[in-house]
Design a protein around this motif. Structure first.
Motif, PDB file in Angstrom:
ATOM      1  N   ASP A 155       8.529   3.472  -0.483  1.00 23.53           N
ATOM      2  CA  ASP A 155       8.086   2.076  -0.411  1.00 23.53           C
ATOM      3  C   ASP A 155       6.679   1.958   0.170  1.00 23.53           C
ATOM      4  O   ASP A 155       5.843   1.218  -0.344  1.00 23.53           O
ATOM      5  N   THR A 156       6.434   2.703   1.245  1.00 25.94           N
ATOM      6  CA  THR A 156       5.123   2.644   1.886  1.00 25.94           C
ATOM      7  C   THR A 156       4.029   3.150   0.950  1.00 25.94           C
ATOM      8  O   THR A 156       2.973   2.521   0.819  1.00 25.94           O
ATOM      9  N   THR A 157       4.294   4.270   0.303  1.00 26.74           N
ATOM     10  CA  THR A 157       3.277   4.812  -0.607  1.00 26.74           C
ATOM     11  C   THR A 157       3.074   3.910  -1.809  1.00 26.74           C
ATOM     12  O   THR A 157       1.948   3.784  -2.291  1.00 26.74           O
ATOM     13  N   SER A 158       4.128   3.262  -2.281  1.00 26.28           N
ATOM     14  CA  SER A 158       3.942   2.348  -3.421  1.00 26.28           C
ATOM     15  C   SER A 158       3.117   1.138  -3.001  1.00 26.28           C
ATOM     16  O   SER A 158       2.284   0.652  -3.766  1.00 26.28           O
ATOM     17  N   THR A 187      -0.391   0.251  -4.577  1.00 27.46           N
ATOM     18  CA  THR A 187      -0.631  -1.078  -5.147  1.00 27.46           C
ATOM     19  C   THR A 187      -1.895  -1.690  -4.564  1.00 27.46           C
ATOM     20  O   THR A 187      -2.713  -2.262  -5.298  1.00 27.46           O
ATOM     21  N   GLN A 188      -2.070  -1.555  -3.250  1.00 25.82           N
ATOM     22  CA  GLN A 188      -3.259  -2.115  -2.618  1.00 25.82           C
ATOM     23  C   GLN A 188      -4.521  -1.414  -3.103  1.00 25.82           C
ATOM     24  O   GLN A 188      -5.551  -2.068  -3.348  1.00 25.82           O
ATOM     25  N   VAL A 189      -4.467  -0.109  -3.269  1.00 25.73           N
ATOM     26  CA  VAL A 189      -5.631   0.624  -3.763  1.00 25.73           C
ATOM     27  C   VAL A 189      -5.949   0.212  -5.194  1.00 25.73           C
ATOM     28  O   VAL A 189      -7.117   0.001  -5.552  1.00 25.73           O
ATOM     29  N   GLN A 247       0.251 -13.195  -6.522  1.00 30.02           N
ATOM     30  CA  GLN A 247       0.850 -11.914  -6.146  1.00 30.02           C
ATOM     31  C   GLN A 247       1.245 -11.943  -4.690  1.00 30.02           C
ATOM     32  O   GLN A 247       0.633 -12.625  -3.868  1.00 30.02           O
ATOM     33  N   GLU A 248       2.287 -11.187  -4.352  1.00 27.95           N
ATOM     34  CA  GLU A 248       2.771 -11.131  -2.974  1.00 27.95           C
ATOM     35  C   GLU A 248       2.006 -10.096  -2.189  1.00 27.95           C
ATOM     36  O   GLU A 248       1.482  -9.119  -2.742  1.00 27.95           O
ATOM     37  N   LYS A 249       1.944 -10.287  -0.891  1.00 29.37           N
ATOM     38  CA  LYS A 249       1.373  -9.339   0.060  1.00 29.37           C
ATOM     39  C   LYS A 249      -0.082  -8.996  -0.271  1.00 29.37           C
ATOM     40  O   LYS A 249      -0.483  -7.837  -0.282  1.00 29.37           O
TER      41      LYS A 249
END
Length: 142
Positions: free
Chosen positions: A82-85, A89-91, A136-138
């Motif tokens: 989850d953290t890496t995804s 996603t942010q990158v 989009q979320e987050k």
């Protein structure tokens, strides 16, 4: 083989063949056929019992290892995934923003050469991109 013969050293009861001076002595016969069959059956039952105990211990060991090692490890791997995804996603969003900024810079040079309809199309396209980004979320705002 299953009958055991025990010779009697002295005859208490006098009978034929037990005269003391003769060659033939009395003997007692013990038939161990029944007890040996029971011993064989008990050996088979013991082997089956040992196999069942070994199977139960193996099952219990597997279940214990599952709960103490695998379940926490799977939970940790899920958190890492989850953290890496999220980071990925942010990158990818940052890369998209960089490409959008590059497109905006390229389009700014062309703004002076476009008509009003094309300018309206560019503005609506940017508005659509901003709306998509906003929905989009987050999203991390700088």
């Amino acid at each position: 083989d299953s009958i055991f013969r025990q010779a009697v050293p002295a005859c208490i009861l006098l009978r034929e063949g037990c005269d003391g001076g003769g060659v033939q002595w009395a003997y007692i016969s013990f038939d161990f056929t029944g007890p040996r069959r029971m011993e064989g059956a008990m050996d088979i039952c013991l082997i089956i019992f040992m196999l069942l105990v070994m199977l139960l211990c193996t099952f219990d060991l597997s279940r214990t290892l599952d709960h103490t090692v695998l379940v926490p490890l799977m939970r940790i791997m899920g958190i890492v995934r989850d953290t890496t995804s999220n980071i990925l996603t942010q990158v990818s969003r940052m890369i998209q923003l960089d490409t959008m900024e590059q497109e905006v810079a390229d389009e700014d040079h062309e703004l002076f050469e476009v008509s009003e309809i094309q300018l309206l199309e560019i503005v609506l396209d940017r508005l659509g991109k901003f709306t998509k980004l906003f929905m989009q979320e987050k999203v991390i705002y700088d």
